[in-house]
Motif scaffolding. Structure first.
Motif, mmCIF file in Angstrom:
data_model
loop_
_atom_site.group_PDB
_atom_site.id
_atom_site.type_symbol
_atom_site.label_atom_id
_atom_site.label_comp_id
_atom_site.label_asym_id
_atom_site.label_seq_id
_atom_site.Cartn_x
_atom_site.Cartn_y
_atom_site.Cartn_z
ATOM 1 N N GLU A 147 0.845 -1.195 0.000
ATOM 2 C CA GLU A 147 0.000 0.000 0.000
ATOM 3 C C GLU A 147 0.879 1.245 0.000
ATOM 4 O O GLU A 147 1.979 1.249 0.554
ATOM 5 C CB GLU A 147 -0.905 0.021 1.236
ATOM 6 N N VAL A 148 0.369 2.301 -0.609
ATOM 7 C CA VAL A 148 1.062 3.586 -0.631
ATOM 8 C C VAL A 148 0.093 4.668 -0.164
ATOM 9 O O VAL A 148 -1.078 4.682 -0.554
ATOM 10 C CB VAL A 148 1.586 3.922 -2.047
ATOM 11 N N ARG A 149 0.601 5.561 0.681
ATOM 12 C CA ARG A 149 -0.188 6.702 1.140
ATOM 13 C C ARG A 149 0.609 7.988 0.918
ATOM 14 O O ARG A 149 1.822 8.020 1.124
ATOM 15 C CB ARG A 149 -0.541 6.565 2.635
ATOM 16 N N ILE A 150 -0.091 9.024 0.504
ATOM 17 C CA ILE A 150 0.486 10.344 0.344
ATOM 18 C C ILE A 150 -0.179 11.259 1.359
ATOM 19 O O ILE A 150 -1.392 11.494 1.274
ATOM 20 C CB ILE A 150 0.256 10.907 -1.082
ATOM 21 N N GLU A 151 0.610 11.747 2.331
ATOM 22 C CA GLU A 151 0.056 12.566 3.419
ATOM 23 C C GLU A 151 -1.141 11.869 4.062
ATOM 24 O O GLU A 151 -2.156 12.504 4.377
ATOM 25 C CB GLU A 151 -0.346 13.958 2.894
ATOM 26 N N GLY A 152 -1.026 10.551 4.229
ATOM 27 C CA GLY A 152 -2.076 9.766 4.870
ATOM 28 C C GLY A 152 -3.192 9.327 3.948
ATOM 29 O O GLY A 152 -4.057 8.537 4.351
#
Length: 218
Positions: A140-145
């Motif tokens: 999984e990848v998150r950008i600023e949550g």
């Protein structure tokens, strides 16, 4: 991760390769033992899925020869013989793991991932760079949550860039680790994947390209 499938049953080999590529794993194929050994000497594989019953040179012989080289790949041995004695024999030859045919692809994938974690210094499962967070285990990848949906290739390229910790990663390395040996080095696949990644990361300057050096996270 780069994996070599050494299996002379062509349909099975292609089926395994297709499944692994969907998981963002680079895969090469070898249909005989001598070819498998030669490819391992030429390329840096993380894992070889090795059938014991290969033509020209048996999987047992390949296993013994690979154990004699510096920094050999981890070996997952496949066989149609699944008795305890056969498993012990395969492990005694130097295999890291052993899987009897027929097997479920989910189990094969789990064993490959387990073998990939067997390194002297366990890799961090969660990588962070700026506001980007990449979870290797959950993929999984998150950008600023905020969760971001990436294709398998986009995920593989981003992981390689994050593992480099700000250092440049060359076009050739990205091809070798995220694609496979059949990919033409002149292809635009890397550039296209990086372009899509920039869009999904929300910044056109999120990944820079240094002429002659490669790509780096900014």
């Amino acid at each position: 991760m780069r994996v070599l499938i050494a299996e002379d049953h062509h349909i099975l080999a292609r089926t395994i390769a297709t499944g692994l590529r969907r998981e963002a794993i680079a895969v090469d194929l070898a249909g005989s033992g001598d070819v498998a050994e030669r490819m391992c000497l030429l390329n840096a594989y993380d894992i070889i899925v090795l059938d014991r019953d290969l033509p020209v040179m048996s999987g047992d012989e390949v296993c013994l020869r690979l154990r004699a080289i510096e920094d050999p790949p981890r070996i997952l041995m496949l066989t149609a013989a699944g008795s305890v004695e056969d498993r012990v024999a395969g492990l005694d030859l130097g295999a890291d793991d052993y899987l009897a045919k027929p097997f479920d692809f989910a189990e094969l994938l789990a064993r490959i991932r387990a073998l990939s974690r067997r390194v002297p210094t366990p890799p961090l499962m969660i990588l962070r760079h700026g506001g980007i967070e990449l979870d290797r285990g959950r993929r999984e990848v998150r950008i600023e949550g905020r969760p971001v949906e990436l294709s398998p290739k986009e995920f593989a390229v981003l992981q390689l860039l994050m593992e480099a910790r700000g250092e440049a990663v060359t076009h050739r390395v990205l091809l070798d680790r995220a694609w496979d040996e059949n990919m033409d080095s002149r292809t635009s696949a890397v550039r296209a994947t990086v372009s899509r990644l920039r869009g999904k990361l929300g910044r056109s300057d999120a990944i820079s390209m240094d002429d002659g050096k490669g790509y780096r996270l900014c």
